[in-house]
Design a protein around this motif. Structure first.
Motif, short mmCIF file in Angstrom:
data_model
loop_
_atom_site.label_atom_id
_atom_site.label_comp_id
_atom_site.label_asym_id
_atom_site.label_seq_id
_atom_site.Cartn_x
_atom_site.Cartn_y
_atom_site.Cartn_z
N GLN A 12 -10.92 -5.34 2.46
CA GLN A 12 -9.84 -4.75 1.68
C GLN A 12 -10.36 -3.65 0.76
O GLN A 12 -11.54 -3.60 0.41
CB GLN A 12 -9.13 -5.83 0.86
N ARG A 24 -10.12 -1.34 -2.82
CA ARG A 24 -9.73 -1.35 -4.23
C ARG A 24 -8.67 -0.27 -4.47
O ARG A 24 -8.79 0.86 -3.98
CB ARG A 24 -10.95 -1.09 -5.11
N ASN A 77 -6.70 2.69 -6.13
CA ASN A 77 -7.09 3.84 -6.94
C ASN A 77 -6.03 4.07 -8.02
O ASN A 77 -4.84 4.16 -7.72
CB ASN A 77 -7.22 5.07 -6.05
N GLN A 86 0.68 -4.85 -8.33
CA GLN A 86 -0.63 -4.42 -8.81
C GLN A 86 -0.74 -4.56 -10.33
O GLN A 86 -1.77 -4.98 -10.85
CB GLN A 86 -0.90 -2.98 -8.38
N SER A 146 -3.35 -6.97 -12.32
CA SER A 146 -4.32 -6.49 -13.31
C SER A 146 -4.32 -7.39 -14.53
O SER A 146 -5.38 -7.66 -15.12
CB SER A 146 -4.02 -5.05 -13.71
N LYS A 187 -8.13 -15.24 -11.28
CA LYS A 187 -9.13 -14.28 -10.81
C LYS A 187 -9.98 -14.86 -9.68
O LYS A 187 -10.36 -14.15 -8.75
CB LYS A 187 -10.03 -13.86 -11.98
N CYS A 211 -11.92 -11.39 -4.79
CA CYS A 211 -12.61 -10.09 -4.78
C CYS A 211 -12.86 -9.54 -6.18
O CYS A 211 -13.79 -8.76 -6.38
CB CYS A 211 -11.80 -9.08 -3.96
N PHE A 225 -10.87 -7.52 -7.89
CA PHE A 225 -10.22 -6.24 -8.15
C PHE A 225 -8.82 -6.22 -7.55
O PHE A 225 -8.47 -7.06 -6.72
CB PHE A 225 -11.04 -5.06 -7.61
N VAL A 226 -8.01 -5.25 -7.99
CA VAL A 226 -6.65 -5.11 -7.49
C VAL A 226 -6.67 -4.29 -6.20
O VAL A 226 -7.13 -3.15 -6.20
CB VAL A 226 -5.74 -4.41 -8.53
N PRO A 227 -6.20 -4.85 -5.09
CA PRO A 227 -6.24 -4.13 -3.81
C PRO A 227 -5.19 -3.02 -3.73
O PRO A 227 -4.21 -3.00 -4.48
CB PRO A 227 -5.95 -5.22 -2.77
N ASP A 228 -5.41 -2.11 -2.77
CA ASP A 228 -4.44 -1.04 -2.53
C ASP A 228 -3.24 -1.61 -1.78
O ASP A 228 -3.21 -2.77 -1.37
CB ASP A 228 -5.08 0.12 -1.78
N SER A 284 -3.79 -3.09 1.79
CA SER A 284 -4.39 -4.42 1.76
C SER A 284 -3.38 -5.47 1.32
O SER A 284 -3.33 -6.58 1.87
CB SER A 284 -5.61 -4.44 0.82
#
Length: 373
Positions: free
Chosen positions: A70, A72, A74, A126, A130, A140, A147, A149-152, A155
């Motif tokens: 996946q 991250r 942007n 998203q 966060s 988390k 992972c 982090f917040v996926p795009d 993903s």
């Protein structure tokens, strides 16, 4: 003509074309990763037919593949944090008021030529993610394969397909034929809840409706008949009449009071930081993220509420600038009761803790609290 060396491929590119050229690198990388994920998932499905090894559960294999591949999301990161800047601005307001806001939240804006016009639901997911990554360690550890982090959006779409494949929100998934990756389709509160629930995260839905619940008119509302979390207890207990049954309250005041009670936390500060997650806020045509609420006490004893909202349609840079300069941010973030003109609204909120295996099975069936106003 001036030329500049591309930092990614060291090729000489006309200066005026550099930004477009550089963006192509990211687009090509995302396409390559999408292809790699698709190939990994297709191999999993091949195994499941009996022609391959079939050693692991198909969904576990999909989760493992997606966790590794996946992307991250942007976004423009604000330092020291957008909510920190908002708190400072609320503290500086001249009018006497009390505000309660969520902790850390990143703003994810819809991007032109990428998701403008259809991606608001994903952007709100998203934003909620966060907050969960920052404020809840237990979430988390489980979200998106741990992972961190917040996926795009791409993903997230695959994660939702996996949730559907595992039986989360069977009815809702049928409207999309259980396939959404690569599609520019609107999603809503139920898709948000199904996605989070698939990780054992206790996402709850609340329906606010100004129309009577009449099954003989083809309107069938999901009724919540089991108490799980603190807000469900609030609505199912003795305080329910204060929120959903008072005929003395006008329309959307019911919605405002529910949100105030959701965020409410004891304290004497002008701006109080709550431990509650933001709210996914859905209505016909758009969705936004509620990060807090403000109340002003009127001389006649009544209360005037303002929702504090992050809108995916707004520019993060513009939000940051208005908050840093303390100029114009109210128009971007505050929404009074007079702006709530839709006949129906839906909220998604997230209770603390992670469901065990048995509870996660129950979370596959989406129910909602119904509040008539």
């Amino acid at each position: 003509m001036d030329f500049t060396i591309c930092p990614f491929c060291n090729e000489d590119v006309p200066s005026m074309e550099l930004e477009r050229h550089a963006n192509n690198h990211f687009e090509n990388e995302e396409q390559a990763i999408d292809l790699e994920v698709a190939q990994a998932i297709s191999l999993v499905e091949y195994d499941e037919t009996g022609n391959g090894s079939g050693e692991f559960d198909i969904h576990e294999k999909k989760i493992r593949s997606l966790s590794d591949l996946q992307i991250r999301a942007n976004f423009h990161k604000v330092e020291p944090g957008l909510m920190t800047l908002l708190k400072k601005c609320l503290d500086l307001e001249s009018e006497k008021s009390t505000s309660i806001i969520s902790g850390y939240v990143d703003h994810f804006e819809s991007i032109e030529f990428e998701d403008v016009g259809w991606g608001c639901g994903w952007r709100n997911i998203q934003m909620l993610s966060s907050n969960l990554f920052s404020e809840r360690e237990e979430s988390k550890k489980v979200l998106f394969g741990g992972c961190g982090f917040v996926p795009d959006i791409s993903s997230l779409q695959r994660w939702l397909e996996i949730a559907w494949g595992r039986g989360f929100d069977v009815i809702g998934s049928s409207h999309f034929d259980m396939a959404i990756h690569g599609e520019r389709k609107w999603i809503g509160t139920t898709e948000c809840a199904a996605l989070f629930r698939s990780f054992g995260v206790r996402a709850r839905i609340v329906d606010f409706d100004s129309k009577p619940c009449l099954e003989n008119q083809g309107v069938q509302k999901r009724k919540h008949d089991q108490v799980y979390g603190p807000m469900d207890q609030f609505l199912s207990g003795g305080s329910r009449a204060d929120v959903s049954s008072s005929s003395a309250k006008r329309g959307h005041e019911v919605l405002m009071e529910w949100i105030w009670n959701y965020f409410r936390k004891p304290g004497n500060d002008r701006v109080i930081v709550s431990d509650k997650t933001p709210l996914y806020f859905q209505h016909d045509g758009h969705s936004r993220t509620i990060v807090g609420i403000q109340v002003k006490h009127q001389k006649n004893g009544s209360r005037q509420y303002n929702l504090l909202i992050l809108d995916p349609a707004h520019s993060t840079v513009a939000l940051e600038r208005s908050l840093r300069e303390n100029v114009g941010w109210q128009k971007l973030i505050k929404r009074g009761g007079h702006t709530l003109r839709k006949p129906q609204y839906q909220l998604c909120y997230i209770d603390s803790g992670i469901a065990d295996k048995d509870e996660t099975e129950k979370l596959k069936i989406l129910e909602s609290i119904y509040v008539e106003f």
